[in-house]
Design an enzyme around this catalytic site. Sequence first.
Site, PDB file in Angstrom:
ATOM      1  N   TYR A   1      -3.007  -4.019   6.716  1.00 30.37           N
ATOM      2  CA  TYR A   1      -3.915  -3.556   5.662  1.00 30.37           C
ATOM      3  C   TYR A   1      -4.789  -4.717   5.174  1.00 30.37           C
ATOM      4  O   TYR A   1      -6.007  -4.608   5.126  1.00 30.37           O
ATOM      5  CB  TYR A   1      -3.089  -2.995   4.508  1.00 30.37           C
ATOM      6  CG  TYR A   1      -3.888  -2.367   3.389  1.00 30.37           C
ATOM      7  CD1 TYR A   1      -4.650  -1.221   3.606  1.00 30.37           C
ATOM      8  CD2 TYR A   1      -3.864  -2.898   2.101  1.00 30.37           C
ATOM      9  CE1 TYR A   1      -5.364  -0.628   2.563  1.00 30.37           C
ATOM     10  CE2 TYR A   1      -4.574  -2.311   1.060  1.00 30.37           C
ATOM     11  CZ  TYR A   1      -5.322  -1.183   1.296  1.00 30.37           C
ATOM     12  OH  TYR A   1      -6.025  -0.594   0.261  1.00 30.37           O
TER      13      TYR A   1
ATOM     14  N   ALA B   1     -14.775   0.060   0.041  1.00 29.66           N
ATOM     15  CA  ALA B   1     -13.583  -0.124  -0.810  1.00 29.66           C
ATOM     16  C   ALA B   1     -12.723  -1.235  -0.231  1.00 29.66           C
ATOM     17  O   ALA B   1     -12.040  -1.058   0.772  1.00 29.66           O
ATOM     18  CB  ALA B   1     -12.784   1.167  -0.876  1.00 29.66           C
TER      19      ALA B   1
END
Length: 341
Positions: free
Chosen positions: A176, A145
């Site tokens: 992130y 993902a």
Amino acid sequence: MISFSECYNHACGHFLFRQIITFGPLIKLPLKRILITGAAGFLGSHLCDRFVAEGFHVIGMDNLITGSLVNIEHLFKLENFEFYHHDVSKFVHVPGKLEYILHFASPASPIDYLKMPIQTLKVGSLGTHNLLGLARAKGSRILIASTSEVYGDPLIHPQHEEYWGNVNPVGPRGVYDEAKRFQEAITMAYHNTHKVETRIVRIFNTYGPRMRVKDGRALPAFMSQALRGEPITVFGDGSQTRSFCYVDDLIEGIFRLLHADYHLPMNIGNPSEITIKELAEEILALVGNTQSTLTFQSLPLDDPKVRQPDISRAIDILEWSPQISRTEGLKRTLEYFKSVV
Ligand code: UDP
């Protein structure tokens, strides 16, 4: 070495069987086994539902730092579901055969990865390395993902997969964004070097039931504020755009990508673009709230100004495009939020 710390409904060593009805004698084949990391999260739990329904044996894994067992408790009674409470940043062991791996473990909302910067970096790097190693050892196909955040604050609009992005590595979102960019790089390296069958999905903003009320993202924040009659917290002047995909459409795209013969990154998202202010107004109108007003707060650092997926690759290769309009998706999501707010 078995490193999982807790294990529920553990069917280690036992195979469930799927039946193939032919014109000859009944043939029984073991169920295909799939590991889903981040299983107790928003997307992970919807993936568990889909693969259980498709007749797979699903092994869910989650360390529960942002996920919740409430999202998957309905699966525990099923014979083709088991759950490991484990942090994939540590060595991952799964006994038995494993045909597929979906790596969806990660804090994923901006407030989560700001609170947990090191865990976010570790799950995207060490966690991905562990799972690629597991895929190599077991001969599994692995889908990773990734995210539209790899495009950062994009200078190209809409974003197609050939765009390299505009990311600040040392800004608040860097933990992130860079973890996910590393994740893509190591996934390609395992594909090229070890010939592991890999898939990379770049997920754009997605919404639907099981989003956490307090995960800090715009849609759950606006829905819960509208339901409670509180002011709607729009960051900046609300002119920044996003494109929201209903969760069922996303899961269908991922299901197709896993089974497709394509290893380069693939955008999956809904190209219907909207400003954040318009989203707040749509949600207020849907809830029928005439009391709440918009309150404008400062825009977080490095907040992308625009975001919209170019999905021509998914249309060509997967014959996929989103089917659920925002009007319909928001209605379904509101029913969920009414039950939890
Ligand atoms: N946002 C907002 N109010 C909130 C939460 C978010 O205006 O209470 C804004 C945020 O600054 C961003 C957009 O909504 O511009 C989408 O934010 P979200 O956290 O949902 O996802 P992102 O796409 O930024 O990862």
